[in-house]
Scaffold this motif. Structure first.
Motif, PDB file in Angstrom:
ATOM      1  N   LYS A  76       0.828  -1.219   0.000  1.00  8.52           N
ATOM      2  CA  LYS A  76       0.000   0.000   0.000  1.00  8.52           C
ATOM      3  C   LYS A  76       0.859   1.264   0.000  1.00  8.52           C
ATOM      4  O   LYS A  76       0.420   2.315  -0.485  1.00  8.52           O
ATOM      5  CB  LYS A  76      -0.951  -0.006   1.204  1.00  8.52           C
ATOM      6  CG  LYS A  76      -2.111  -0.980   1.046  1.00  8.52           C
ATOM      7  CD  LYS A  76      -3.080  -0.899   2.221  1.00  8.52           C
ATOM      8  CE  LYS A  76      -4.303  -1.773   1.985  1.00  8.52           C
ATOM      9  NZ  LYS A  76      -5.265  -1.704   3.110  1.00  8.52           N
ATOM     10  N   THR A  78       1.870   1.745  -3.670  1.00  7.49           N
ATOM     11  CA  THR A  78       0.775   2.264  -4.505  1.00  7.49           C
ATOM     12  C   THR A  78       0.242   3.604  -3.998  1.00  7.49           C
ATOM     13  O   THR A  78      -0.735   4.119  -4.537  1.00  7.49           O
ATOM     14  CB  THR A  78      -0.395   1.260  -4.568  1.00  7.49           C
ATOM     15  OG1 THR A  78      -0.902   1.034  -3.249  1.00  7.49           O
ATOM     16  CG2 THR A  78       0.051  -0.064  -5.178  1.00  7.49           C
ATOM     17  N   GLU A 138      -1.318   4.225  -1.345  1.00 11.13           N
ATOM     18  CA  GLU A 138      -2.542   4.147  -0.542  1.00 11.13           C
ATOM     19  C   GLU A 138      -2.239   4.537   0.897  1.00 11.13           C
ATOM     20  O   GLU A 138      -3.083   5.115   1.584  1.00 11.13           O
ATOM     21  CB  GLU A 138      -3.126   2.728  -0.620  1.00 11.13           C
ATOM     22  CG  GLU A 138      -4.522   2.620  -0.053  1.00 11.13           C
ATOM     23  CD  GLU A 138      -5.158   1.258  -0.295  1.00 11.13           C
ATOM     24  OE1 GLU A 138      -6.064   0.905   0.483  1.00 11.13           O
ATOM     25  OE2 GLU A 138      -4.748   0.542  -1.229  1.00 11.13           O
ATOM     26  N   ARG A 159      -1.986  14.360  -4.030  1.00 13.77           N
ATOM     27  CA  ARG A 159      -3.142  13.474  -4.179  1.00 13.77           C
ATOM     28  C   ARG A 159      -3.610  13.391  -5.636  1.00 13.77           C
ATOM     29  O   ARG A 159      -3.964  12.324  -6.125  1.00 13.77           O
ATOM     30  CB  ARG A 159      -4.282  13.953  -3.279  1.00 13.77           C
ATOM     31  CG  ARG A 159      -5.499  13.047  -3.297  1.00 13.77           C
ATOM     32  CD  ARG A 159      -6.563  13.557  -2.340  1.00 13.77           C
ATOM     33  NE  ARG A 159      -6.143  13.420  -0.961  1.00 13.77           N
ATOM     34  CZ  ARG A 159      -6.317  12.301  -0.256  1.00 13.77           C
ATOM     35  NH1 ARG A 159      -6.898  11.248  -0.791  1.00 13.77           N
ATOM     36  NH2 ARG A 159      -5.933  12.234   1.002  1.00 13.77           N
ATOM     37  N   ILE A 194      -1.734  10.767  -7.753  1.00 11.79           N
ATOM     38  CA  ILE A 194      -1.761   9.342  -7.397  1.00 11.79           C
ATOM     39  C   ILE A 194      -2.326   8.472  -8.527  1.00 11.79           C
ATOM     40  O   ILE A 194      -1.761   7.416  -8.834  1.00 11.79           O
ATOM     41  CB  ILE A 194      -2.524   9.126  -6.070  1.00 11.79           C
ATOM     42  CG1 ILE A 194      -1.707   9.714  -4.907  1.00 11.79           C
ATOM     43  CG2 ILE A 194      -2.801   7.643  -5.829  1.00 11.79           C
ATOM     44  CD1 ILE A 194      -2.411   9.672  -3.564  1.00 11.79           C
ATOM     45  N   ARG A 254      -0.610   5.124 -10.318  1.00 10.13           N
ATOM     46  CA  ARG A 254      -1.269   3.808 -10.354  1.00 10.13           C
ATOM     47  C   ARG A 254      -1.474   3.288 -11.765  1.00 10.13           C
ATOM     48  O   ARG A 254      -1.601   2.078 -11.959  1.00 10.13           O
ATOM     49  CB  ARG A 254      -2.593   3.888  -9.581  1.00 10.13           C
ATOM     50  CG  ARG A 254      -2.339   4.046  -8.078  1.00 10.13           C
ATOM     51  CD  ARG A 254      -3.608   4.107  -7.275  1.00 10.13           C
ATOM     52  NE  ARG A 254      -3.304   4.320  -5.858  1.00 10.13           N
ATOM     53  CZ  ARG A 254      -4.181   4.707  -4.962  1.00 10.13           C
ATOM     54  NH1 ARG A 254      -5.446   4.936  -5.309  1.00 10.13           N
ATOM     55  NH2 ARG A 254      -3.824   4.870  -3.697  1.00 10.13           N
TER      56      ARG A 254
END
Length: 235
Positions: A49, A52, A54, A74, A77, A81
């Motif tokens: 996580k 990635t 997260e 943010r 992101i 991904r």
């Protein structure tokens, strides 16, 4: 860092306020295949996580597919991904759509619009997993191994630099698993980096590779298979 798909240095990884892994140093070269092992609760999922984004990286440094995890905003992101393909143990295919339409759904969701380019890309990824002539099949018409190949094809759609495979052979027999492993190793040889989480010691012995173990709040590199206590990996 340019030669690495993943490069994490002196990182402390938290789940909310709980320190899960400390002083993590882990790098993954371009086209490299590594196993990620460890008990449930050892921090494997937290490490994934973090890769990635997260889980935000609060302490230490990390670079994944050219993105700086420490400075990652943010809004960026999703761009990170798109460079990462994910292969799940339980497939997560849309059961009411054909193989083709499962892949089409992902391409449309990630901004593909050109119909001929879409058709070509779906044909390419199905060829890579040896399912070129099964695009019209529904998931329930496929074997478990074939469904997992579709999942790998789905992960390849946007030309990822990194594939995260979470127990990709967990629901498959040994012969079928070997076919999946061969595909993953072929992808690695083509330049895609792969992190595969597994508890299957038979697979690790048959397809030896560098192995990373999460244990007692640390990430330990294990180069030689004989160093791994497989019993300790089981839940």
């Amino acid at each position: 860092m340019d030669n690495f798909t993943v490069d994490i240095r002196s990182a402390n990884i938290f789940q909310e306020d709980n320190l899960v892994l400390s002083d993590v140093n882990f790098s993954l070269g371009k086209g490299e295949f590594v196993y990620l092992v460890g008990r449930v609760g050892s921090g494997k999922t937290s490490l994934i996580k973090t890769i990635t984004a997260e889980i935000p990286l609060k302490e230490g440094d990390g670079l994944v597919c050219g993105f700086n995890l420490k400075k990652l905003k943010r809004k960026h992101i999703p761009k990170l991904r798109r460079k990462i393909g994910v292969v799940f143990q339980d497939f997560q295919l849309l059961t009411d759509r054909s193989v083709y339409d499962n892949l089409l759904f992902v391409l449309k969701a990630t901004g593909w619009k050109d119909k001929s380019a879409i058709k070509q890309r779906i044909a390419e990824v199905l060829d890579m997993v040896e399912l070129k002539f099964k695009d019209y099949k529904m998931p329930h018409q496929l074997s478990g191994g074939e469904q997992q190949r579709v999942v790998i094809a789905r992960a390849l759609l946007n030309n990822p630099e990194l594939i995260l495979a979470d127990e990709p052979t967990g629901n498959l027999d040994m012969e079928t698993s070997e076919g999946i492993m061969q595909i993953l190793h072929n992808l690695s040889a083509s330049g895609i980096s792969i992190i595969m989480a597994t508890h299957n010691n038979q697979i690790i012995k048959k397809f030896p590779a560098r192995t990373i173990k999460c244990e007692k709040g640390k990430v330990v590199e294990t180069e030689q298979m004989t160093e791994i206590d497989f019993e300790s990996l089981m839940d």
